[in-house]
Scaffold this motif. Structure first.
Motif, PDB file in Angstrom:
ATOM      1  N   VAL A   1      24.854   8.221 -10.968  1.00  0.00           N
ATOM      2  CA  VAL A   1      25.849   8.968 -10.193  1.00  0.00           C
ATOM      3  C   VAL A   1      27.411   8.788  -9.893  1.00  0.00           C
ATOM      4  O   VAL A   1      27.501   9.892 -10.106  1.00  0.00           O
ATOM      5  CB  VAL A   1      25.160   9.013  -8.724  1.00  0.00           C
ATOM      6  N   ASP A   2      28.048   7.931  -9.748  1.00  0.00           N
ATOM      7  CA  ASP A   2      29.327   7.815  -9.998  1.00  0.00           C
ATOM      8  C   ASP A   2      30.044   7.851 -10.581  1.00  0.00           C
ATOM      9  O   ASP A   2      30.968   8.670 -10.497  1.00  0.00           O
ATOM     10  CB  ASP A   2      29.507   6.234  -9.345  1.00  0.00           C
ATOM     11  N   THR A   3      29.017   8.007 -12.098  1.00  0.00           N
ATOM     12  CA  THR A   3      29.821   8.047 -13.562  1.00  0.00           C
ATOM     13  C   THR A   3      29.951   9.770 -13.780  1.00  0.00           C
ATOM     14  O   THR A   3      30.726  10.358 -14.138  1.00  0.00           O
ATOM     15  CB  THR A   3      28.891   7.976 -14.340  1.00  0.00           C
ATOM     16  N   HIS A   4      29.090  10.504 -12.827  1.00  0.00           N
ATOM     17  CA  HIS A   4      28.708  12.166 -12.755  1.00  0.00           C
ATOM     18  C   HIS A   4      29.911  12.431 -11.926  1.00  0.00           C
ATOM     19  O   HIS A   4      30.524  13.750 -12.046  1.00  0.00           O
ATOM     20  CB  HIS A   4      27.202  12.257 -12.807  1.00  0.00           C
ATOM     21  N   VAL A   5      30.114  11.685 -11.072  1.00  0.00           N
ATOM     22  CA  VAL A   5      30.895  12.135  -9.923  1.00  0.00           C
ATOM     23  C   VAL A   5      32.409  12.195 -10.954  1.00  0.00           C
ATOM     24  O   VAL A   5      33.062  13.471 -10.782  1.00  0.00           O
ATOM     25  CB  VAL A   5      30.735  11.671  -8.489  1.00  0.00           C
ATOM     26  N   GLU A   6      32.506  11.573 -11.399  1.00  0.00           N
ATOM     27  CA  GLU A   6      33.658  10.930 -12.302  1.00  0.00           C
ATOM     28  C   GLU A   6      34.158  12.844 -13.197  1.00  0.00           C
ATOM     29  O   GLU A   6      34.776  13.252 -13.505  1.00  0.00           O
ATOM     30  CB  GLU A   6      34.040  10.162 -13.120  1.00  0.00           C
ATOM     31  N   SER A   7      33.269  12.315 -13.459  1.00  0.00           N
ATOM     32  CA  SER A   7      32.642  12.973 -14.738  1.00  0.00           C
ATOM     33  C   SER A   7      33.115  15.259 -14.040  1.00  0.00           C
ATOM     34  O   SER A   7      33.505  15.596 -14.601  1.00  0.00           O
ATOM     35  CB  SER A   7      31.423  13.916 -15.616  1.00  0.00           C
TER      36      SER A   7
ATOM     37  N   LEU B   1      26.761  14.240  -4.136  1.00  0.00           N
ATOM     38  CA  LEU B   1      26.941  13.180  -5.228  1.00  0.00           C
ATOM     39  C   LEU B   1      27.360  12.545  -4.604  1.00  0.00           C
ATOM     40  O   LEU B   1      26.716  10.936  -4.747  1.00  0.00           O
ATOM     41  CB  LEU B   1      27.017  13.637  -7.522  1.00  0.00           C
ATOM     42  N   GLN B   2      28.538  12.471  -4.159  1.00  0.00           N
ATOM     43  CA  GLN B   2      28.621  11.555  -2.835  1.00  0.00           C
ATOM     44  C   GLN B   2      28.302  10.713  -2.545  1.00  0.00           C
ATOM     45  O   GLN B   2      28.134   9.162  -1.907  1.00  0.00           O
ATOM     46  CB  GLN B   2      30.555  11.395  -3.009  1.00  0.00           C
ATOM     47  N   GLN B   3      27.331  11.770  -1.356  1.00  0.00           N
ATOM     48  CA  GLN B   3      27.036  11.364  -0.255  1.00  0.00           C
ATOM     49  C   GLN B   3      25.369  10.776  -0.991  1.00  0.00           C
ATOM     50  O   GLN B   3      25.159   9.666  -0.162  1.00  0.00           O
ATOM     51  CB  GLN B   3      26.425  12.520   0.221  1.00  0.00           C
ATOM     52  N   GLN B   4      25.242  11.178  -2.231  1.00  0.00           N
ATOM     53  CA  GLN B   4      24.112  10.495  -2.646  1.00  0.00           C
ATOM     54  C   GLN B   4      24.111   9.123  -3.043  1.00  0.00           C
ATOM     55  O   GLN B   4      23.281   7.949  -2.673  1.00  0.00           O
ATOM     56  CB  GLN B   4      22.948  10.971  -3.814  1.00  0.00           C
ATOM     57  N   SER B   5      25.216   8.903  -3.542  1.00  0.00           N
ATOM     58  CA  SER B   5      25.628   7.034  -4.256  1.00  0.00           C
ATOM     59  C   SER B   5      25.840   6.478  -2.453  1.00  0.00           C
ATOM     60  O   SER B   5      25.330   5.152  -2.666  1.00  0.00           O
ATOM     61  CB  SER B   5      26.860   7.345  -4.855  1.00  0.00           C
ATOM     62  N   TRP B   6      26.492   6.823  -1.657  1.00  0.00           N
ATOM     63  CA  TRP B   6      27.013   6.239  -0.194  1.00  0.00           C
ATOM     64  C   TRP B   6      25.243   6.162   0.546  1.00  0.00           C
ATOM     65  O   TRP B   6      25.503   4.964   0.607  1.00  0.00           O
ATOM     66  CB  TRP B   6      27.723   7.025   0.921  1.00  0.00           C
ATOM     67  N   ASN B   7      24.379   6.898   0.006  1.00  0.00           N
ATOM     68  CA  ASN B   7      23.090   6.191   0.712  1.00  0.00           C
ATOM     69  C   ASN B   7      22.098   5.164   0.338  1.00  0.00           C
ATOM     70  O   ASN B   7      22.136   4.284   0.874  1.00  0.00           O
ATOM     71  CB  ASN B   7      22.115   7.995   0.842  1.00  0.00           C
ATOM     72  N   MET B   8      22.716   5.492  -1.215  1.00  0.00           N
ATOM     73  CA  MET B   8      22.188   4.108  -2.181  1.00  0.00           C
ATOM     74  C   MET B   8      22.836   3.110  -1.983  1.00  0.00           C
ATOM     75  O   MET B   8      22.016   1.815  -2.162  1.00  0.00           O
ATOM     76  CB  MET B   8      21.653   4.225  -3.362  1.00  0.00           C
ATOM     77  N   GLU B   9      24.115   3.062  -1.686  1.00  0.00           N
ATOM     78  CA  GLU B   9      24.782   2.234  -1.445  1.00  0.00           C
ATOM     79  C   GLU B   9      24.604   1.400  -0.240  1.00  0.00           C
ATOM     80  O   GLU B   9      24.229   0.409  -0.721  1.00  0.00           O
ATOM     81  CB  GLU B   9      26.357   2.038  -1.310  1.00  0.00           C
ATOM     82  N   GLN B  10      24.474   2.334   1.041  1.00  0.00           N
ATOM     83  CA  GLN B  10      23.983   1.618   2.080  1.00  0.00           C
ATOM     84  C   GLN B  10      22.284   0.901   1.898  1.00  0.00           C
ATOM     85  O   GLN B  10      21.969  -0.180   2.398  1.00  0.00           O
ATOM     86  CB  GLN B  10      23.298   2.558   2.994  1.00  0.00           C
ATOM     87  N   ALA B  11      21.348   2.109   0.549  1.00  0.00           N
ATOM     88  CA  ALA B  11      19.965   1.006   0.933  1.00  0.00           C
ATOM     89  C   ALA B  11      20.029  -0.094   0.072  1.00  0.00           C
ATOM     90  O   ALA B  11      19.667  -1.522   0.620  1.00  0.00           O
ATOM     91  CB  ALA B  11      19.267   2.257   0.005  1.00  0.00           C
ATOM     92  N   ASN B  12      21.487  -0.479  -0.663  1.00  0.00           N
ATOM     93  CA  ASN B  12      21.214  -1.164  -1.797  1.00  0.00           C
ATOM     94  C   ASN B  12      21.222  -2.642  -0.668  1.00  0.00           C
ATOM     95  O   ASN B  12      20.812  -4.039  -0.791  1.00  0.00           O
ATOM     96  CB  ASN B  12      22.418  -1.402  -2.967  1.00  0.00           C
ATOM     97  N   MET B  13      22.681  -2.102  -0.179  1.00  0.00           N
ATOM     98  CA  MET B  13      22.885  -3.476   1.418  1.00  0.00           C
ATOM     99  C   MET B  13      21.854  -3.889   2.395  1.00  0.00           C
ATOM    100  O   MET B  13      21.974  -5.372   1.657  1.00  0.00           O
ATOM    101  CB  MET B  13      24.525  -2.578   1.921  1.00  0.00           C
ATOM    102  N   MET B  14      20.896  -3.010   2.455  1.00  0.00           N
ATOM    103  CA  MET B  14      19.895  -3.045   3.387  1.00  0.00           C
ATOM    104  C   MET B  14      18.670  -3.834   2.564  1.00  0.00           C
ATOM    105  O   MET B  14      18.363  -4.939   3.258  1.00  0.00           O
ATOM    106  CB  MET B  14      19.258  -2.140   3.619  1.00  0.00           C
ATOM    107  N   THR B  15      18.632  -4.019   1.383  1.00  0.00           N
ATOM    108  CA  THR B  15      17.614  -4.864   0.678  1.00  0.00           C
ATOM    109  C   THR B  15      18.610  -6.201   0.683  1.00  0.00           C
ATOM    110  O   THR B  15      17.716  -6.965   0.388  1.00  0.00           O
ATOM    111  CB  THR B  15      17.859  -3.750  -1.115  1.00  0.00           C
ATOM    112  N   ASP B  16      19.990  -6.246   0.173  1.00  0.00           N
ATOM    113  CA  ASP B  16      20.440  -7.544  -0.558  1.00  0.00           C
ATOM    114  C   ASP B  16      20.255  -8.531   1.110  1.00  0.00           C
ATOM    115  O   ASP B  16      20.357  -9.657   1.039  1.00  0.00           O
ATOM    116  CB  ASP B  16      22.088  -7.525  -0.404  1.00  0.00           C
TER     117      ASP B  16
END
Length: 218
Positions: free
Chosen positions: A23-29, A81-96
């Motif tokens: 997602v971050d790669t897509h946002v950069e493009s 896409l940035q919102q999706q990336s942020w949501n996934m990062e939050q989910a990743n932090m919760m998983t960790d």
């Protein structure tokens, strides 16, 4: 059926980190495209600012309008896409965090198990008995030290009158022994003590004069 729906994927499942990276790669493009569109809009704006109102300026304005619409659409996609990336990062932090919590719980379980196993081998009654024995031995040692360091009964209340009486008694005893002749062997012929009479050594030819002996005695 496989041509319509595709075959079942046998590869590894995508992870949350890989999804965030994609997602971050897509946002950069999209940011690159937005920068290009913004540059085109700037060019049109500079050209229109030098033109008079007319068909040519209107045509450029229509092109600029389409570029602006396209830019807004891309900005909307980028924001999503940035919102999706942020949501996934939050989910990743919760998983960790959850993994860390589970690891901590497992460690606490193992520690609790080991502590119960170790403390189960300790007899608290035995320890208390040992402490009592140590206390008894300490008290016994103190009693021994006190017994060894005590002073014997020595009369300390002797006054001067008792001393004078004792000295007088010793003097009377000495006079009594002298009167009985017990001290004759210890004194010379004229009452001088034997240790004050000079004995003539064997290597001296002449005996000392009697006057010098008396002077030495005096």
């Amino acid at each position: 059926m496989n041509r319509l729906f595709g075959a079942k994927s046998t590869g590894p499942k995508p992870t949350l980190n890989s999804a965030i990276s994609n997602v971050d790669t897509h946002v950069e493009s999209l940011d690159v495209k937005l920068a290009k569109l913004t540059a085109e809009l700037t060019t049109y704006q500079q050209r229109m600012s030098k033109m008079r109102d007319g068909p040519g300026k209107s045509a450029l304005k229509q092109k600029a309008l389409k570029i602006l619409q396209r830019r807004k659409m891309i900005e909307s996609q980028r924001d999503q896409l940035q919102q999706q990336s942020w949501n996934m990062e939050q989910a990743n932090m919760m998983t960790d965090n959850l993994k860390n919590v589970m690891t901590t719980v497992d460690v606490m379980k193992d520690t609790n198990k080991n502590l119960k196993k170790q403390y189960g081998k300790i007899d608290i009654d035995k320890i208390e008995r040992m402490q009592d024995e140590m206390q008894d031995l300490m008290e016994m040692g103190n009693d021994i030290q006190e017994s060894m360091s005590r002073s014997y009964d020595v009369p300390e209340d002797v006054d001067e009158a008792e001393l004078d009486a004792e000295l007088e008694a010793l003097g009377e005893e000495a006079e009594f022994e002298s009167s009985l002749g017990l001290g004759a062997g210890k004194e010379g012929a004229d009452g001088m003590p034997g240790f004050m009479v000079d004995e003539v050594p064997q290597f001296v030819d002449e005996p000392p004069q009697q006057g010098k002996v008396k002077e030495a005695a005096g």
